[in-house]
Design a protein around this motif. Structure first.
Motif, PDB file in Angstrom:
ATOM      1  N   LEU A  82       0.825  -1.204   0.000  1.00  0.00           N
ATOM      2  CA  LEU A  82       0.000   0.000   0.000  1.00  0.00           C
ATOM      3  C   LEU A  82       0.859   1.252   0.000  1.00  0.00           C
ATOM      4  O   LEU A  82       1.859   1.333   0.717  1.00  0.00           O
ATOM      5  N   TRP A  83       0.429   2.250  -0.777  1.00  0.00           N
ATOM      6  CA  TRP A  83       1.113   3.538  -0.806  1.00  0.00           C
ATOM      7  C   TRP A  83       0.231   4.651  -0.277  1.00  0.00           C
ATOM      8  O   TRP A  83       0.732   5.616   0.285  1.00  0.00           O
ATOM      9  N   ALA A  84      -1.091   4.547  -0.475  1.00  0.00           N
ATOM     10  CA  ALA A  84      -2.013   5.578   0.012  1.00  0.00           C
ATOM     11  C   ALA A  84      -3.373   4.940   0.275  1.00  0.00           C
ATOM     12  O   ALA A  84      -3.797   4.058  -0.460  1.00  0.00           O
ATOM     13  N   ARG A  90     -13.020   5.327   1.039  1.00  0.00           N
ATOM     14  CA  ARG A  90     -12.944   3.882   0.873  1.00  0.00           C
ATOM     15  C   ARG A  90     -12.198   3.442  -0.377  1.00  0.00           C
ATOM     16  O   ARG A  90     -12.705   2.672  -1.188  1.00  0.00           O
ATOM     17  N   TRP A  91     -10.953   3.916  -0.508  1.00  0.00           N
ATOM     18  CA  TRP A  91     -10.092   3.454  -1.584  1.00  0.00           C
ATOM     19  C   TRP A  91      -8.682   3.278  -1.064  1.00  0.00           C
ATOM     20  O   TRP A  91      -8.312   3.818  -0.035  1.00  0.00           O
ATOM     21  N   ALA A  92      -7.916   2.477  -1.810  1.00  0.00           N
ATOM     22  CA  ALA A  92      -6.513   2.250  -1.494  1.00  0.00           C
ATOM     23  C   ALA A  92      -5.727   2.251  -2.799  1.00  0.00           C
ATOM     24  O   ALA A  92      -6.211   1.778  -3.828  1.00  0.00           O
ATOM     25  N   ARG A  93      -4.507   2.806  -2.756  1.00  0.00           N
ATOM     26  CA  ARG A  93      -3.613   2.757  -3.918  1.00  0.00           C
ATOM     27  C   ARG A  93      -2.439   1.874  -3.547  1.00  0.00           C
ATOM     28  O   ARG A  93      -1.702   2.158  -2.614  1.00  0.00           O
ATOM     29  N   TYR A  98      -5.354   1.093  -8.103  1.00  0.00           N
ATOM     30  CA  TYR A  98      -6.333   1.494  -7.099  1.00  0.00           C
ATOM     31  C   TYR A  98      -7.244   0.313  -6.786  1.00  0.00           C
ATOM     32  O   TYR A  98      -7.525  -0.521  -7.652  1.00  0.00           O
ATOM     33  N   TYR A  99      -7.726   0.273  -5.561  1.00  0.00           N
ATOM     34  CA  TYR A  99      -8.764  -0.668  -5.146  1.00  0.00           C
ATOM     35  C   TYR A  99      -9.839   0.103  -4.395  1.00  0.00           C
ATOM     36  O   TYR A  99      -9.532   1.048  -3.669  1.00  0.00           O
TER      37      TYR A  99
END
Length: 112
Positions: A82-84, A90-93, A98-99
């Protein structure tokens, strides 16, 4: 990992530092792929690691049930690092993409 849900103003300097580090890495990897080794000046300026050995270190990732990935089947997943993350939106980079973060896993205590 940079947490954005704590405020963009707090996260912005960290995001810019990480972006520059990743751009530098990408530039160097492209050069290596093109047959360009580090220059003598690059290596002269580099710190020395003596008595070195291989090791690994943990990076935060997301583990869960995947849906709609362009290359992977739906089901259990362990993402790249994970980076961000923005828990409010409700997202993750991760390193690769992206997710959207669906429902979180809830720990249950079954009296064990």
């Amino acid at each position: 990992m940079i947490l954005l849900h704590r405020g963009l103003e707090r996260a912005r300097p960290l995001l810019l530092i990480e972006a520059e580090r990743l751009e530098n890495l990408a530039r160097d990897l492209r050069a290596i792929a093109g047959g360009t080794s580090p220059s003598p000046a690059d290596l002269h300026a580099a710190p020395v690691v003596d008595l070195w050995r291989w090791s690994s270190r943990s990076m935060r990732t997301v583990v869960g049930t995947l849906q709609g990935h362009p290359r992977l089947p739906d089901g259990p997943v362990h993402t790249t690092e994970l980076w961000a993350v923005d828990l409010k939106r409700r997202w993750a980079r991760t390193l690769s993409r992206y997710y959207v973060l669906g429902d979180p896993h809830v720990e249950t205590d079954h009296g064990v």
